[in-house]
Enzyme design. Structure first.
Site, short mmCIF file in Angstrom:
data_model
loop_
_atom_site.label_atom_id
_atom_site.label_comp_id
_atom_site.label_asym_id
_atom_site.label_seq_id
_atom_site.Cartn_x
_atom_site.Cartn_y
_atom_site.Cartn_z
N ASP A 159 -16.19 -19.94 -0.40
CA ASP A 159 -14.81 -20.16 -0.04
C ASP A 159 -14.61 -21.65 -0.51
O ASP A 159 -15.65 -22.40 -0.82
CB ASP A 159 -14.52 -19.68 1.43
CG ASP A 159 -13.03 -19.25 1.36
OD1 ASP A 159 -12.27 -19.46 0.57
OD2 ASP A 159 -12.69 -18.43 2.54
N GLU B 177 -12.33 -19.57 -4.83
CA GLU B 177 -11.55 -20.89 -5.29
C GLU B 177 -10.06 -20.96 -5.12
O GLU B 177 -9.12 -21.58 -5.36
CB GLU B 177 -11.95 -21.53 -6.43
CG GLU B 177 -11.83 -22.77 -6.90
CD GLU B 177 -10.38 -23.03 -7.66
OE1 GLU B 177 -10.08 -24.15 -7.99
OE2 GLU B 177 -9.88 -22.08 -8.08
N TRP B 178 -9.70 -19.44 -4.88
CA TRP B 178 -8.20 -19.36 -5.01
C TRP B 178 -7.33 -19.51 -6.13
O TRP B 178 -6.12 -19.21 -6.20
CB TRP B 178 -7.65 -20.14 -3.70
CG TRP B 178 -8.20 -20.10 -2.37
CD1 TRP B 178 -9.09 -19.18 -2.03
CD2 TRP B 178 -8.20 -21.37 -1.50
NE1 TRP B 178 -9.60 -19.52 -0.71
CE2 TRP B 178 -9.20 -21.03 -0.64
CE3 TRP B 178 -7.68 -22.34 -1.47
CZ2 TRP B 178 -9.35 -21.76 0.61
CZ3 TRP B 178 -7.82 -23.33 -0.58
CH2 TRP B 178 -8.94 -22.93 0.50
N GLY B 179 -7.85 -19.60 -7.29
CA GLY B 179 -7.26 -19.92 -8.45
C GLY B 179 -6.59 -21.18 -8.65
O GLY B 179 -5.65 -21.53 -9.51
N ASP C 130 -5.16 -15.60 -0.99
CA ASP C 130 -5.48 -14.37 -0.28
C ASP C 130 -4.25 -13.15 -0.36
O ASP C 130 -3.33 -13.57 -0.32
CB ASP C 130 -5.70 -14.89 1.07
CG ASP C 130 -6.83 -15.57 1.61
OD1 ASP C 130 -7.58 -15.72 0.41
OD2 ASP C 130 -7.04 -15.95 2.78
#
Length: 830
Positions: free
Chosen positions: A597, A630-632, A652
């Site tokens: 994460d 990395e959530w983009g 998310d």
């Protein structure tokens, strides 16, 4: 390694011995489409007007003059285009933008040129421009008024206006998007497209839709170019953001139809010379239209030098027609690259930071083999040449020349000349370019001698990416993750029961192999040796024992950590600066998968943080699937393929229709970056958690399968109902996801909220999803041209949800689809 000044760049062109795959042909006569491929999946359908084999070049009035236009200005601009030599370089279009017409139509409903500014009329103006050997462009709007609100739009008058433009001998139409009354752009723009074709005159059709409805996915058979962004402004932030927005759609451009990040601002005064040099270089590499937006009658020498660089223009007009794109990003230091004809590769080293920096483009970044031998021609620095030899060559002689910009004056550039060493074998795998550049954008061309590309070229010319060398991820991962349903409510007993259920339900036999713990499994503090410690209250037997239990079931175990000082829950330590120690710990426990994460990361570059853990996992000697969460945020699709096996492209997911659909759209942008060994990840499945209807979950699972997304179940499989099990256990849908070809399906057609998604499968098959995102039942049609089939193709369509087959279908696939539902097919050609 190159040394680049702030807001500067360097671009190189590398010639290789072999390229597999070429660009589409667009040069047929008007009214004819490209010749059909002999393969089942063929080149994209293009607007049948025979134009735009290369991106358009010319001039447009808006950026500098706005509404202050008249016929004298246009004539003087045409004169200047010729006398300056710009016309001879390919700048052929002289385009009027908004404000050329009267506010009202005439009594016959025709558009009328504004008498006060164009007293001779548009036909006479077009004749003047044509006599100069140039082409004439005009502006209209797909609404009731143009954006200036000073003249009528063409909505409802498409055929009439197209005939008017043809009678005036107009060669180019820019078609804007204001005052559109809420009608879908697909409907409005296609009407003008057909009207222009019906006019009998070949007119370049430029869609100025601002990228609002993702025109790159549907405009290729409507227009010759399509805006992917909002209007550009004459400043660094606007220019760079337009470059980034346009880059996402690189795979959709090519001969006949181009992505358009808006016109050039070069010479308008809002940026420095070096920033304009970056602007022009990136637009050239990205195969963007080169439409000058300054006053060419009075441009200074600096502006003319930028706009008239023949070698930079040649990159833009290259006949292969493959849009270059961002292939590596390290903070504000970026590498952009793309293939050219004659086995060349163009490369830009772009420093977007606020200080001078050294930059490196490795051969693996740009698709070259480590043994490549290259000559680099600098396209900006007075044609100095830079010869780079790799594999069997060593530095024996160094000669220096120089030019560096310092306080606006030119200084030195040093150039290495590398000479063969008789008794040495050196294997260099990067471009070494010690160019001393301070506020200088260096654009170079390099020739590669006796070199080959790494792997193959895809059909669109995109170079094959380097992959993480752990042998994993040949198909998207399948399994279960704790977070969506249980968050921090974990226990050893729960994980045992989940593993048992995965086997007893038969899900494991279908490919769901990973049992992944998410956040909250560890104590808040490390032990005295700095090791992570499982939380004794919920995992009393420890992680090694839990892994052994899962392995005994024929399953694999995954664990969670964070590339920061704490995990996102703040209940356990992160792995930042503990990468090797934690990787060794995971390996000693028998861990098979790591989700990593991005919380509490101290603002450090994600490339650095994620690369450190990647290396640590490889160093353990145990194959561990590496999932970057990395959530983009920093576009990991562009750099993570050599670091991890999957990378999150989105934030998310939540268990709602809006969240699921938005994640699908965000992930779709990066389709061309995924493939065996590394996958785009729009987050885990919400199927069975109760926030959506059965049909919405069916859409969710179908799109994830088509998009080659990880299939990680997020519900409680111990108590799932029959509907949930039927969705998750559909073998035929799973087979699409796990297909060995590994090509991510993507959105290929959008009509309002009715969408067609499609992608190739092995054995010449094609997967198709007809997705109704509207709130009522609707009929959706996928024409063969939408999904890459020959017009003569005959296919059998297997409905993957009803498990029935429709035989011998021709021309199109059509179905009535319920609201928020989909139909999914696998098409097999005869």
């Amino acid at each position: 390694m190159g040394e680049s000044g702030l807001h500067a760049c360097g671009l190189f062109v590398l010639t290789v011995m072999m390229v597999v795959g070429v660009g589409a042909s667009c040069g047929g006569a008007p009214g004819l489409l490209n010749s059909e491929s002999t393969e089942t999946t063929s080149w994209r359908n293009l607007l049948a007007n025979g134009l735009a084999c290369t991106p358009q070049m010319g001039w447009n009035s808006w950026n500098h003059f706005g509404c202050k236009i008249d016929e004298n200005l246009i004539k003087e601009t045409a004169d200047a285009m010729v006398s300056s030599g710009l016309a001879a370089l390919g700048y052929h279009y002289v385009n009027l933008d908004d404000c050329w017409g009267e506010k009202n139509r005439d009594s016959d409903g025709n558009l009328v040129a504004k008498h006060s500014t164009f007293p001779s009329g548009i036909k006479a103006l077009a004749d003047y421009v044509h006599k100069k050997g140039l082409k004439f462009g005009i502006y209209s709007d797909a609404g009731t008024q143009t954006c200036s609100k000073t003249m009528p739009g063409s909505l409802g008058h498409e055929e009439q206006d197209a005939k008017t433009f043809a009678s005036w001998e107009v060669d180019y139409l820019k078609y804007d998007n204001c005052e559109n009354t809420g009608i879908r752009p697909q409907e409005r723009y296609i009407k003008m497209s057909k009207a222009l074709l019906n006019s009998g005159r070949s007119i370049f059709f430029s869609l100025c839709e601002w990228g609002q409805e993702d025109p790159a996915t549907w405009a290729k058979d409507v227009g010759n170019s399509w805006r992917t962004t909002g209007d550009i402004e004459d400043n660094w932030d606007s220019m760079t953001s337009r470059a980034d927005e346009n880059d996402k759609w690189a795979a959709h451009a090519g001969p006949g139809g181009w992505n358009d990040p808006d016109m050039l601002e070069v010479g308008n005064g809002g940026m420095t010379k070096e920033e304009y040099q970056s602007h022009f270089s990136i637009w050239a590499l990205a195969k963007a239209p080169l439409l000058i937006g300054c006053d060419v009658r009075s441009m200074d020498n600096s502006t003319f030098e930028l706009l008239s660089n023949k070698e930079v223009i040649a990159v833009n007009q290259d006949e292969l027609g493959v849009q270059g794109r961002k292939v590596k990003k390290d903070g504000n230091l970026e590498v952009w690259a793309g293939p050219l004809s004659d086995n060349k590769v163009a490369v830009v080293l772009w420093n977007r930071g606020s200080s001078q920096a050294n930059m490196t483009a490795h051969w693996s970044d740009i698709g070259l083999s480590p043994s490549a031998v290259v000559d680099a021609r600098d396209l900006w620095a007075d044609s100095y040449e830079l010869k780079l030899f790799f594999g069997g060559y060593d530095l024996q002689d160094l000669r220096s020349y120089a030019r560096v910009a310092e306080k606006g004056k030119m200084g030195e550039i040093r150039i290495f000349h590398l000479v063969k060493a008789e008794n040495s074998l050196m294997a260099h795998d990067q471009i070494s370019i010690p160019l001393l550049l301070f506020l200088v954008c260096t654009l170079s061309a390099a020739t590669v001698n006796h070199a080959t590309l790494t792997g193959k070229f895809r059909e669109n010319g995109a170079m094959k990416r380097k992959l993480l060398d752990n042998g994993l991820g040949q198909t998207p991962q399948m399994g279960w993750n704790s977070y969506n349903h249980f968050p921090c409510k974990l226990s050893e007993e729960l994980i045992h029961q989940i593993a048992d259920a995965m086997v007893s339900t038969g899900l494991s036999a279908l490919g769901y192999k990973y049992i992944n713990l998410d956040d909250c499994w560890a104590e808040l503090n490390r032990d005295s040796k700095g090791n992570l410690v499982p939380k004794a209250s919920i995992f009393p037997s420890g992680m090694k024992a839990l892994a052994d239990y899962i392995h005994s079931k024929g399953l694999k175990i995954g664990i969670y950590a964070d590339a920061g000082t704490l995990t996102c829950s703040k209940t356990m330590p992160g792995s930042l600066n503990y990468e090797q120690q934690d990787a060794n710990t995971f390996a000693s426990w028998g861990i098979d998968y790591l989700k990593y994460d991005n919380c509490h990361n101290n603002g450090l570059s994600p490339q650095e943080r994620y690369s450190n853990m990647s290396k640590a996992l490889l160093n353990t000697g145990r194959p561990i699937f590496y999932s970057l969460c990395e959530w983009g945020q920093d576009n990991p699709a562009t750099w993570a393929s050599s670091i991890g096996n999957s990378w999150r492209t989105t934030g998310d997911i939540k268990d709602t229709w809006e969240s699921m659909t938005s994640r699908a759209d965000l992930n779709d942008v990066w389709a061309s970056y995924a493939g065996p060994g590394g996958w785009n990840d729009p987050d885990m499945l919400e199927v069975g958690n109760g926030g959506m209807s059965t049909e919405e979950y069916r859409s969710h699972f179908s799109i994830w399968a088509l998009a080659k997304a990880p299939l990680l179940i997020g519900c409680d499989i111990r108590s799932m109902d029959n509907e949930t099990f039927e969705l998750l256990s559909n073998k035929e849908v799973i087979e699409v996801n796990q297909d060995k070809l590994g090509a991510q399906g993507k959105k290929v057609k959008k009509t309002g909220d009715l969408e067609v998604w499609s992608g190739p499968l092995s054995d010449n098959r094609v997967a198709v999803v007809l997705w109704n995102r509207e709130s009522s039942e609707a009929t959706i049609i996928a024409d063969w041209s939408d999904i890459g089939l020959n017009s003569s193709a005959v296919v059998d369509a297997r409905d993957l949800w009803t498990h029935s087959t429709i035989y011998s279908i021709r021309h199109q696939l059509k179905a009535t689809v319920e609201a928020h539902a989909c139909k999914m097919y696998a098409l097999t050609p005869h």
